[in-house]
Design a protein around this motif. Structure first.
Motif, PDB file in Angstrom:
ATOM      1  N   UNK A   1     -30.098-130.243 -87.223  1.00 11.74           N
ATOM      2  CA  UNK A   1     -29.463-129.998 -85.919  1.00 11.74           C
ATOM      3  C   UNK A   1     -29.767-131.127 -84.943  1.00 11.74           C
ATOM      4  N   UNK A   2     -31.011-131.559 -84.913  1.00  9.18           N
ATOM      5  CA  UNK A   2     -31.419-132.658 -84.035  1.00  9.18           C
ATOM      6  C   UNK A   2     -32.277-133.612 -84.851  1.00  9.18           C
ATOM      7  N   UNK A   3     -31.840-134.858 -84.964  1.00  2.20           N
ATOM      8  CA  UNK A   3     -32.517-135.772 -85.881  1.00  2.20           C
ATOM      9  C   UNK A   3     -32.441-137.208 -85.372  1.00  2.20           C
ATOM     10  N   UNK A   4     -33.513-137.939 -85.612  1.00  2.03           N
ATOM     11  CA  UNK A   4     -33.575-139.368 -85.321  1.00  2.03           C
ATOM     12  C   UNK A   4     -33.723-140.112 -86.644  1.00  2.03           C
ATOM     13  N   UNK A   5     -32.893-141.131 -86.856  1.00  2.74           N
ATOM     14  CA  UNK A   5     -32.997-141.990 -88.036  1.00  2.74           C
ATOM     15  C   UNK A   5     -33.339-143.391 -87.554  1.00  2.74           C
ATOM     16  N   UNK A   6     -34.448-143.942 -88.041  1.00  9.38           N
ATOM     17  CA  UNK A   6     -34.880-145.286 -87.639  1.00  9.38           C
ATOM     18  C   UNK A   6     -34.813-146.201 -88.853  1.00  9.38           C
ATOM     19  N   UNK A   7     -34.043-147.283 -88.734  1.00  8.95           N
ATOM     20  CA  UNK A   7     -33.898-148.262 -89.804  1.00  8.95           C
ATOM     21  C   UNK A   7     -34.439-149.605 -89.318  1.00  8.95           C
ATOM     22  N   UNK A   8     -34.396-150.604 -90.207  1.00 10.09           N
ATOM     23  CA  UNK A   8     -35.074-151.868 -89.916  1.00 10.09           C
ATOM     24  C   UNK A   8     -34.179-152.976 -89.377  1.00 10.09           C
ATOM     25  N   UNK A   9     -32.856-152.871 -89.539  1.00 10.06           N
ATOM     26  CA  UNK A   9     -31.966-153.940 -89.093  1.00 10.06           C
ATOM     27  C   UNK A   9     -30.758-153.356 -88.380  1.00 10.06           C
ATOM     28  N   UNK A  10     -30.122-154.168 -87.552  1.00 10.66           N
ATOM     29  CA  UNK A  10     -28.917-153.717 -86.851  1.00 10.66           C
ATOM     30  C   UNK A  10     -27.785-153.452 -87.843  1.00 10.66           C
TER      31      UNK A  10
ATOM     32  N   UNK B   1     -26.694-130.250 -80.500  1.00 14.77           N
ATOM     33  CA  UNK B   1     -26.805-131.087 -81.709  1.00 14.77           C
ATOM     34  C   UNK B   1     -26.829-132.570 -81.342  1.00 14.77           C
ATOM     35  N   UNK B   2     -27.627-133.341 -82.081  1.00 15.55           N
ATOM     36  CA  UNK B   2     -27.684-134.789 -81.859  1.00 15.55           C
ATOM     37  C   UNK B   2     -28.222-135.489 -83.100  1.00 15.55           C
ATOM     38  N   UNK B   3     -27.582-136.602 -83.437  1.00 12.56           N
ATOM     39  CA  UNK B   3     -28.097-137.519 -84.446  1.00 12.56           C
ATOM     40  C   UNK B   3     -28.118-138.905 -83.802  1.00 12.56           C
ATOM     41  N   UNK B   4     -29.313-139.443 -83.630  1.00 10.83           N
ATOM     42  CA  UNK B   4     -29.466-140.778 -83.059  1.00 10.83           C
ATOM     43  C   UNK B   4     -29.886-141.733 -84.162  1.00 10.83           C
ATOM     44  N   UNK B   5     -29.068-142.746 -84.399  1.00 16.07           N
ATOM     45  CA  UNK B   5     -29.371-143.783 -85.387  1.00 16.07           C
ATOM     46  C   UNK B   5     -29.840-145.019 -84.627  1.00 16.07           C
ATOM     47  N   UNK B   6     -31.053-145.482 -84.945  1.00 13.88           N
ATOM     48  CA  UNK B   6     -31.641-146.549 -84.138  1.00 13.88           C
ATOM     49  C   UNK B   6     -32.377-147.560 -85.019  1.00 13.88           C
ATOM     50  N   UNK B   7     -32.511-148.758 -84.502  1.00 10.12           N
ATOM     51  CA  UNK B   7     -33.454-149.715 -85.072  1.00 10.12           C
ATOM     52  C   UNK B   7     -34.838-149.385 -84.524  1.00 10.12           C
ATOM     53  N   UNK B   8     -35.840-150.228 -84.854  1.00 12.14           N
ATOM     54  CA  UNK B   8     -37.205-150.003 -84.374  1.00 12.14           C
ATOM     55  C   UNK B   8     -37.315-150.095 -82.862  1.00 12.14           C
ATOM     56  N   UNK B   9     -36.212-150.411 -82.191  1.00 16.34           N
ATOM     57  CA  UNK B   9     -36.174-150.448 -80.734  1.00 16.34           C
ATOM     58  C   UNK B   9     -36.664-149.134 -80.127  1.00 16.34           C
ATOM     59  N   UNK B  10     -36.405-148.019 -80.786  1.00 18.43           N
ATOM     60  CA  UNK B  10     -36.755-146.696 -80.270  1.00 18.43           C
ATOM     61  C   UNK B  10     -38.265-146.489 -80.247  1.00 18.43           C
ATOM     62  N   UNK B  11     -38.997-147.298 -81.036  1.00 21.85           N
ATOM     63  CA  UNK B  11     -40.445-147.117 -81.141  1.00 21.85           C
ATOM     64  C   UNK B  11     -41.205-147.805 -80.020  1.00 21.85           C
ATOM     65  N   UNK B  12     -40.509-148.533 -79.166  1.00 20.34           N
ATOM     66  CA  UNK B  12     -41.161-149.319 -78.117  1.00 20.34           C
ATOM     67  C   UNK B  12     -41.543-148.452 -76.926  1.00 20.34           C
ATOM     68  N   UNK B  13     -42.336-147.408 -77.180  1.00 21.65           N
ATOM     69  CA  UNK B  13     -42.845-146.585 -76.097  1.00 21.65           C
ATOM     70  C   UNK B  13     -41.818-145.683 -75.443  1.00 21.65           C
ATOM     71  N   UNK B  14     -40.673-145.473 -76.086  1.00 19.27           N
ATOM     72  CA  UNK B  14     -39.627-144.638 -75.505  1.00 19.27           C
ATOM     73  C   UNK B  14     -40.073-143.179 -75.542  1.00 19.27           C
ATOM     74  N   UNK B  15     -40.010-142.527 -74.407  1.00 19.81           N
ATOM     75  CA  UNK B  15     -40.459-141.138 -74.286  1.00 19.81           C
ATOM     76  C   UNK B  15     -39.314-140.209 -74.682  1.00 19.81           C
TER      77      UNK B  15
END
Length: 743
Positions: free
Chosen positions: A446-455, A502-516
């Motif tokens: 239902x709510x998921x974050x996917x973090x990958x390594x490249x754009x 519902x939300x699916x956010x697809x992101x690079x490692x940008x999301x790991x930069x202290x994003x709350x």
């Protein structure tokens, strides 16, 4: 000429006498250097830095150009450098470089002895400033502890150069304004600590009253970390380590340690450095909430000094503030730079508390010089250094920090990590899925974050999850989006999470930069263990999901990519030390992981680090900042910039895009601002800052391709305007034009 002048008339019609300028600069420089025991040296540098202005030729030239926007054209800095070459030794480079920057000892030793006119210049100078005679007849001005260690002396010269530059700029600026030089009074750290501690109580009370509470176990652990920090602050200065998991309120605890430690041990200021601008803005906001806007100086590239309070501009130039929040790029590029503008703030590091947040993000190729300078600051210049991270690197395993004592702020971090375990890890690697299969699995959540390594991988997953682009709950985040676009995506994501949509956010490692941000489920493509743990910090962040906690699925896709060889090496070490067994937040396994990384990358024999260290040992500041000469023994001036100290390695070019998002009134705003810059004969800093939210960094190698350059219009300098399409979901996409390298 009976009167010698340093500067021409100001708006009040007053000239600046040479004596007044040199005496004032010497006194200010000595005051700034007092905390690190170099006041006599700094005073001498201040008295002699403009001594060459006593020459007849310089005085005549000053009067000739008065009232015109021209320089005298007569050199003056060489005279003082030669005069101090004996008592100040290589530190006389500060005089030689107080306008252009520190260079190398040969530039000092190659200067000829005083030419024919200079004995008369020396007489005129000493008649005007007789106090300077003592330094010519006295002994060695280099502090004794600097003489015992080249690394200490190299750092010391940087700090005394900073003291000279700051004093010179302050006194010159005061003359132009028709005022006296001003320096902020010493802060009352005891008062600031009490204010901080009380405001924290108030903030927690407001939070409780609003019903926004974390899990009681999380709140208890956060309080324990805070109290551990307060107790540890009583220990003597040196090196401290704060190992605490993501979500344990390290930011607040680190501030408490720094302020209480400063109050108890007479430290002059607190400097918090973080690796990313987004975290800088976030942390500065939290500290302002507790200390007040008049206390916290936020210094990084995104701060608009023109709209900031009046005290901000000079304070940002020399960090004359009580509590500073900056980036590690700003801090270390200044510490290893050579230009007066960057160096001016460095003397503020002595007798301060430096908190390095997310310390695992320091560039691996530069660890040896960075750690060496931090050790010198802690051992010789009264600086207390705090290393804060959920994934503490094993710095003590590197030769440069062997036997360097460290104090743990959290006495039992292993127990803390166990108490704050809010996620469970799963591995998806046998068989290896495709990126398409990862997208399908994530859509089932239902709510998921996917973090990958490249754009490129991020676009692939997004397109599989939203092939017809009709699903508003599927979002994309990467560096191919401009800043305004990224902020909109994060705002939309948080709104959907808070509304339980519902939300699916697809992101690079940008999301790991202290994003709350707080998801119940996170899929993380295999990466370095620190990156995996940072991604896990976006799952069940507030600990509200009960005993099961959040899910973090570590995925090893068969068609995934890496943005570089070093990143791949980190992922491989994660496989070695954590493969389907150890969780990435196990501290003992994490320590072995870092040791494995350092060994695999051979950090003890890193080519760039060694080049920087050789330059430092030779006091060759130009080599450190700009790279060693390619033809070291010849007459060439070309330098190997690949071996220079620079925190950011990515060679990118900024391009302005046409993004309006949900605000149709902003359509064309980026191109309009680009055109303003292009047509202006004298662009202002405000113009550049206004266009910043619409800028995307593109790899220079990509922009150098003729097919890409054809759709980029030059604006000014390196800035270009993107004339191609800008996708409303994933920004700039060049895959239809050129097969890109993954990055």
């Amino acid at each position: 000429m009976n009167q010698l002048w340093a500067h021409s008339r100001n708006d009040k019609g007053e000239r600046h006498t040479l004596r007044d300028h040199l005496i004032s600069t010497g006194e200010l420089a000595a005051r700034f250097a007092e905390p690190f025991g170099a006041a006599p040296l700094a005073r001498a540098l201040g008295l002699f830095h403009d001594a060459g202005k006593a020459s007849c030729s310089w005085q005549e030239a000053l009067l000739a150009v008065e009232g015109q926007d021209r320089r005298t054209g007569v050199p003056h800095k060489e005279f003082g450098a030669v005069a101090l070459r004996g008592p100040a030794h290589v530190a006389a480079l500060a005089v030689l470089g107080h306008h252009g920057g520190l260079t190398r000892p040969s530039d000092l030793s190659d200067l000829p002895d005083l030419p024919a006119e200079d004995p008369e210049t020396l007489r005129r100078f000493l008649d005007a400033v007789p106090e300077a005679k003592d330094f010519l007849s006295g002994g060695n001005l280099i502090p004794e502890n600097w003489r015992r260690c080249q690394s200490t002396a190299e750092v010391g010269i940087r700090l005394v150069f900073s003291a000279l530059v700051d004093a010179d700029r302050l006194d010159t600026g005061a003359h132009r304004a028709g005022t006296e030089p001003t320096v902020r009074p010493a802060p009352d750290m005891e008062q600031l600590w009490k204010r901080y501690d009380q405001e924290r109580v108030n903030v927690l009370a407001k939070r409780a009253a609003s019903g926004k509470r974390a899990d009681p176990v999380v709140d208890t652990a956060r309080e324990q970390v805070y109290q551990d920090a307060v107790r540890a602050a009583e220990r003597p200065g040196g090196l401290f380590r704060m190992a605490a998991p993501t979500g344990s309120a390290k930011t607040m605890a680190a501030g408490a340690f720094a302020l209480r430690h400063a109050a108890l041990h007479g430290k002059s200021r607190v400097i918090v450095a973080v690796p990313f601008t987004t975290i800088t803005e976030q942390n500065a906001g939290r500290y302002r909430e507790l200390l007040g806007a008049d206390v916290v100086l936020e210094h990084h590239s995104s701060v608009d000094l023109d709209t900031a309070p009046r005290w901000y501009r000079p304070a940002a130039e020399n960090w004359d503030a009580d509590f500073i929040v900056t980036t590690t790029v700003q801090l270390f590029d200044s510490l290893f730079g050579r230009k007066p503008e960057r160096s001016r703030k460095l003397h503020r590091l002595a007798n301060s508390v430096i908190v390095l947040d997310e310390v695992q993000a320091l560039p691996l190729s530069l660890l040896t010089p960075i750690l060496d300078v931090l050790r010198v600051l802690a051992e010789e210049f009264g600086t207390t250094v705090v290393l804060s991270s959920a994934t503490q690197p094993a710095f003590q395993s590197l030769p440069v920090w062997k036997d360097f004592p460290v104090t743990d702020i959290v006495p039992d971090p292993t127990r803390l990590f166990d108490d704050l375990r809010r996620v469970r890890y799963e591995w998806w690697c046998d068989p290896r899925p495709t990126l398409a299969e990862i997208a399908e699995a994530a859509l089932d959540e239902r709510q998921c974050l996917v973090v990958v390594n490249t754009t490129g991988n991020a676009r692939t997953v997004y397109r599989h999850a939203n092939p017809d682009e009709t699903s508003p709950h599927v979002l994309h985040l990467s560096a191919r989006l401009c800043g305004a676009h990224r902020q909109q995506v994060l705002h939309d994501a948080n709104r959907r999470l808070n509304a339980d949509e519902p939300i699916l956010l697809v992101s690079t490692q940008l999301i790991e930069a202290g994003v709350d941000i707080d998801f119940p489920v996170v899929y993380r493509v295999l990466a370095g263990a620190d990156a995996v743990q940072q991604a896990a910090g976006r799952a069940n962040r507030e600990g509200t999901l009960g005993r099961e906690g959040g899910r973090v699925v570590i995925v090893v896709p068969e068609d995934g990519g890496y943005p570089g060889a070093e990143y791949r090496a980190l992922a491989e070490q994660t496989s070695v030390h954590f493969w389907e067994g150890q969780d990435p937040d196990r501290l003992d396994a994490l320590d072995r992981y870092y040791r494995g990384v350092y060994s695999a990358l051979n950090l003890a024999d890193n080519r760039r680090a060694n080049a920087v260290q050789r330059g430092r040992a030779a006091f060759d500041y130009q080599s450190v900042a700009e790279g060693p000469l390619l033809d070291a023994g010849g007459a060439g001036t070309a330098r190997d910039r690949e071996l220079a100290f620079r925190m950011i390695d990515e060679d990118t070019v900024p391009v302005v895009v046409d993004f309006h998002g949900k605000n149709k009134d902003h359509k064309g705003e980026g191109p309009r601002l680009a055109e303003r810059l292009r047509s202006s004969t004298n662009p202002t800093p405000q113009d550049f800052r206004a266009v910043q939210p619409y800028v995307v960094p593109l790899p220079r190698a990509l922009l150098n391709r003729p097919d890409i350059r054809a759709i980029c219009r030059p604006v000014v300098g390196d800035l270009h305007e993107w004339a191609g399409d800008y996708h409303e979901a994933y920004g700039i996409d060049t895959t239809d034009i050129v097969q890109e390298e993954v990055w």
